[in-house]
Write a protein that holds these residues in place. Structure first.
Motif, PDB file in Angstrom:
ATOM      1  N   LYS A 159      87.797  43.914 -21.132  1.00  0.00           N
ATOM      2  CA  LYS A 159      87.782  43.445 -22.695  1.00  0.00           C
ATOM      3  C   LYS A 159      86.636  43.049 -23.179  1.00  0.00           C
ATOM      4  CE  LYS A 159      89.433  39.022 -21.167  1.00  0.00           C
ATOM      5  NZ  LYS A 159      90.607  38.030 -21.198  1.00  0.00           N
ATOM      6  N   LYS A 188      90.379  47.038 -30.623  1.00  0.00           N
ATOM      7  CA  LYS A 188      91.969  46.533 -30.617  1.00  0.00           C
ATOM      8  C   LYS A 188      92.681  46.481 -31.825  1.00  0.00           C
ATOM      9  CE  LYS A 188      92.040  44.404 -26.133  1.00  0.00           C
ATOM     10  NZ  LYS A 188      92.215  42.932 -25.430  1.00  0.00           N
ATOM     11  N   ARG A 189      93.583  47.337 -31.943  1.00  0.00           N
ATOM     12  CA  ARG A 189      94.269  47.277 -33.235  1.00  0.00           C
ATOM     13  C   ARG A 189      95.679  46.502 -33.343  1.00  0.00           C
ATOM     14  NH1 ARG A 189      90.944  51.928 -33.601  1.00  0.00           N
ATOM     15  NH2 ARG A 189      89.847  52.092 -35.487  1.00  0.00           N
ATOM     16  N   GLU A 235      83.270  52.418 -31.342  1.00  0.00           N
ATOM     17  CA  GLU A 235      84.189  53.224 -30.633  1.00  0.00           C
ATOM     18  C   GLU A 235      83.459  54.345 -30.113  1.00  0.00           C
ATOM     19  OE1 GLU A 235      88.345  52.194 -31.982  1.00  0.00           O
ATOM     20  OE2 GLU A 235      87.521  53.498 -33.200  1.00  0.00           O
ATOM     21  N   ARG A 267      87.192  50.910 -27.176  1.00  0.00           N
ATOM     22  CA  ARG A 267      87.770  51.206 -28.500  1.00  0.00           C
ATOM     23  C   ARG A 267      88.058  49.658 -29.049  1.00  0.00           C
ATOM     24  NH1 ARG A 267      93.225  52.338 -27.330  1.00  0.00           N
ATOM     25  NH2 ARG A 267      92.838  51.879 -25.278  1.00  0.00           N
ATOM     26  N   THR A 298      84.240  41.652 -26.804  1.00  0.00           N
ATOM     27  CA  THR A 298      84.262  41.460 -28.359  1.00  0.00           C
ATOM     28  C   THR A 298      82.813  41.774 -29.047  1.00  0.00           C
ATOM     29  OG1 THR A 298      85.298  39.392 -27.715  1.00  0.00           O
ATOM     30  CG2 THR A 298      84.148  39.330 -29.826  1.00  0.00           C
ATOM     31  N   TYR A 334      85.401  41.235 -33.575  1.00  0.00           N
ATOM     32  CA  TYR A 334      86.344  42.256 -33.178  1.00  0.00           C
ATOM     33  C   TYR A 334      86.727  42.529 -31.819  1.00  0.00           C
ATOM     34  CZ  TYR A 334      84.447  43.261 -37.715  1.00  0.00           C
ATOM     35  OH  TYR A 334      84.249  43.440 -39.093  1.00  0.00           O
ATOM     36  N   PRO A 335      87.918  42.622 -31.292  1.00  0.00           N
ATOM     37  CA  PRO A 335      88.413  42.442 -29.812  1.00  0.00           C
ATOM     38  C   PRO A 335      88.227  44.115 -29.605  1.00  0.00           C
ATOM     39  CG  PRO A 335      90.152  42.037 -31.356  1.00  0.00           C
ATOM     40  CD  PRO A 335      89.142  41.920 -32.121  1.00  0.00           C
ATOM     41  N   LEU A 336      87.792  44.110 -28.231  1.00  0.00           N
ATOM     42  CA  LEU A 336      87.532  45.627 -27.664  1.00  0.00           C
ATOM     43  C   LEU A 336      88.365  45.581 -26.378  1.00  0.00           C
ATOM     44  CD1 LEU A 336      83.623  45.461 -27.865  1.00  0.00           C
ATOM     45  CD2 LEU A 336      85.271  46.476 -29.516  1.00  0.00           C
ATOM     46  N   SER A 337      88.748  47.105 -26.424  1.00  0.00           N
ATOM     47  CA  SER A 337      89.446  47.464 -25.153  1.00  0.00           C
ATOM     48  C   SER A 337      88.628  48.431 -24.693  1.00  0.00           C
ATOM     49  CB  SER A 337      90.792  48.038 -25.452  1.00  0.00           C
ATOM     50  OG  SER A 337      91.439  48.851 -24.394  1.00  0.00           O
TER      51      SER A 337
END
Length: 138
Positions: A41, A137-138, A85, A135, A43, A51-54
């Motif tokens: 994970k 995270k949505r 992304e 990506r 940011t 924005y959080p990221l995967s």
């Protein structure tokens, strides 16, 4: 025709000049024996927003890995949060046992560049090509 070429050059320069910068932090878990995987994970901080990221990825090549990597760094050539992304790639050859440092420069298909530095805990004996997918995270 000459005016078109000049105008095209000015517009291309203007688009590049407006590309922004941001910050990124990520925590990754890597495990591999010849073929491996990475998950984690992170940011993205861009224009005052977080924005959080995967994060995920695969790697292939000679490797024996079980490690946790914490990275931070700069994001360059970004125009919107969505630009982060994509699949990032970098060729790497490294040897880190126990606690060690890591550094990488990675680029995605949109030209977004990550300049990362950080620390690693665990064992990472590798000579491999890695693909890291990021990506929002949505």
């Amino acid at each position: 025709m000459g005016a078109f070429v000049v105008l095209s050059g000015v517009l291309a320069g203007a688009m590049t000049a407006h590309a922004g910068t941001g910050k990124i932090s990520m925590e990754l878990l890597k495990a591999a024996l010849v073929v491996g995987g990475t998950g984690g994970k992170g940011t993205l901080t861009y224009e005052g927003q977080s924005y959080p990221l995967s994060i995920g990825g695969i790697s292939a090549g000679w490797q024996i890995t079980l490690s946790v990597v914490n990275l931070t760094g700069n994001v360059k050539n970004i125009n919107s949060p969505e630009d982060i992304e994509g699949v990032y790639s970098a060729a790497g050859a490294g040897l880190a046992v126990a606690a060690g440092g890591k550094a990488a420069v990675m680029v995605n298909g949109k030209g977004v560049t990550l300049e990362l530095i950080g620390t690693q805990l665990g064992v990472d004996l590798s000579i491999n090509l890695e693909g890291l997918s990021i990506r929002l995270k949505r």
